[in-house]
Design an enzyme around this catalytic site. Structure first.
Site, PDB file in Angstrom:
ATOM      1  N   SER A  14       0.842  -1.198   0.000  1.00 43.39           N
ATOM      2  CA  SER A  14       0.000   0.000   0.000  1.00 43.39           C
ATOM      3  C   SER A  14       0.873   1.242   0.000  1.00 43.39           C
ATOM      4  CB  SER A  14      -0.892   0.022   1.245  1.00 43.39           C
ATOM      5  OG  SER A  14      -0.096   0.136   2.408  1.00 43.39           O
ATOM      6  N   ASP A 258       5.943  -5.104  12.126  1.00 47.02           N
ATOM      7  CA  ASP A 258       6.914  -5.289  11.037  1.00 47.02           C
ATOM      8  C   ASP A 258       8.323  -4.952  11.508  1.00 47.02           C
ATOM      9  OD1 ASP A 258       4.793  -5.899   9.263  1.00 47.02           O
ATOM     10  OD2 ASP A 258       4.453  -3.765   8.909  1.00 47.02           O
TER      11      ASP A 258
END
Length: 312
Positions: A14, A258
Site C-alpha cells: 500500500s 513489522d
C-alpha cells in the site's frame, strides 16, 4: 562471515497516507494538515526497517496503476533494492488520521484486488527465479481479497525446497495455510495463536502449550508470540524466553509488528542467540511506537532501548 541474503515478499502492499486534524466530528468539513505519503505493507516495512539497521534486503512486491508507480518511487527514494511485479489492478492506499485534540489515531485500511490467474503464475515464476537463493524469506502482511490462502503455502514451498528459512507474519486463513506448510519462524499475537488452535483466547499456560504443540508437530522451528505492551515470548524446542519492553510514550502502533520482525531477522541473519533475537525484536517494535503517524523507528532509539528490554 558472508552476509546472509534476505528477501521480503509483500503481496498486498500500500501507499500509506497520513494526516492530522483537530477534533474529528461527523457532518462537518474537517480541514486536515498536509498529508504525508509512505510505502506500506508488511514485507515492505520489514525491508525499510532492516535498512535502518544497516541490513540489506531485496523487496519483492506487486505494483499496479498510479499508486503502484508512487510506491516504487517512494522505495527508490529510500534506496531499497526493489523487484516490483506489475499487475493490472491499482495498488491500494491506506489512510491514517490523528485527532490532535485527543491524540487518538484512526486507521482506515482498504482491500487489495484479487490477482488474475496469469498474475498468480507470474508471481510464483518470478519468486522462483530470485538469484541468489535467499537465506531468509520474510512473507508479511495480508493477502488481497479474493486470493486463496493456500497461495501463501505455494510460495513457502518454493523457498523451502531451495533451502531458505521462511519467516511468516500474517493472519487468518493465510496464517493457517503457512502453518500447514511449515515455516522457520512464526510471529502470531496471542489472539492469532488462539485462533490457530481453535480457541477464543488463551491463558499463559495455554499459550505455552499451543506454541510448543506447533513446534513439536514440525510446523515451525521458532514461535514468537507478541503480547503488545507486555512484550513477547520466544519458543523453540529447547527453550522459552519472555521479555518485557521499557515504558515508552506511544504515539503510533503502525509498523511496530513489522519492525519487530525486522529486528529479529537482522539478528538471525547474523547468527545471534535466541535471547538476542527477541531482545532486538522488542527494541525495534517499541522504538517504532515512539514515532508519529506511519513512520518507523530511529536507530538511536533502538540502540538505547535494546539494553533496557528485560527478561521476565
Amino acid at each position: 562471515m558472508m552476509e546472509k541474503s534476505i528477501l521480503t515478499i509483500t503481496l498486498n502492499p500500500s501507499v500509506d497516507k497520513s494526516t492530522s486534524v483537530q477534533n474529528i466530528v461527523p457532518e462537518k468539513k474537517l480541514r486536515c494538515n498536509a498529508p504525508k505519503y509512505e510505502a506500506g505493507g508488511g514485507g515492505i516495512n520489514v525491508s525499510r526497517a532492516l535498512k535502518r539497521l544497516g541490513v540489506s534486503s531485496n523487496v519483492l512486491f506487486t505494483s499496479g496503476g498510479r499508486t503502484g508507480t508512487m510506491l516504487e518511487h517512494l522505495l527508490k527514494q529510500e534506496k531499497l533494492d526493489i523487484t516490483p511485479i506489475h499487475i493490472e489492478s491499482e495498488t491500494r492506499e491506506n489512510f491514517i488520521v490523528v485527532d490532535t485534540a485527543s491524540n487518538q489515531q484512526y486507521r482506515f485500511g482498504f482491500p487489495g484486488d484479487a490477482f488474475t490467474k496469469g498474475e498468480k503464475e507470474d508471481i510464483l515464476a518470478i519468486a522462483d527465479k530470485i538469484n541468489p537463493v535467499p537465506d531468509f524469506v520474510v512473507i508479511s502482511g495480508s493477502l488481497p481479497s479474493g486470493v486463496p490462502a493456500d497461495f501463501i503455502g505455494l510460495l513457502i514451498n518454493k523457498y523451502k525446497i531451495k533451502g531458505s528459512k521462511v519467516v511468516v507474519d500474517t493472519s487468518g486463513d493465510a496464517l493457517k495455510a503457512a502453518l500447514d506448510e511449515g515455516v522457520f519462524l512464526l510471529k502470531p499475537n496471542a489472539g492469532e495463536l488462539a485462533a490457530l488452535v481453535g480457541k477464543e483466547e488463551l491463558e499463559n499456560i495455554d499459550l505455552d502449550h499451543a506454541a510448543q504443540q506447533i513446534i513439536s508437530q514440525g510446523q515451525a522451528t521458532l514461535v514468537v508470540v507478541s503480547l503488545g505492551a507486555q512484550g513477547a515470548v520466544l519458543y523453540s524446542a529447547k527453550e522459552k524466553i519472555q521479555m518485557v519492553p521499557p515504558l515508552v510514550k506511544i504515539r503510533s502502533t503502525v509498523g511496530a509488528g513489522d519492525s519487530m520482525v525486522a529486528g529479529m531477522v537482522s539478528i538471525l541473519a547474523g547468527q545471534g542467540t535466541a535471547e538476542e533475537v527477541l531482545r532486538m525484536g522488542i527494541a525495534c517494535g517499541s522504538a517504532t511506537t515512539m514515532a508519529e503517524g506511519t513512520a518507523l523507528f530511529q536507530k538511536k532509539d533502538v540502540d538505547r532501548l535494546y539494553g533496557e528490554v528485560r527478561k521476565q
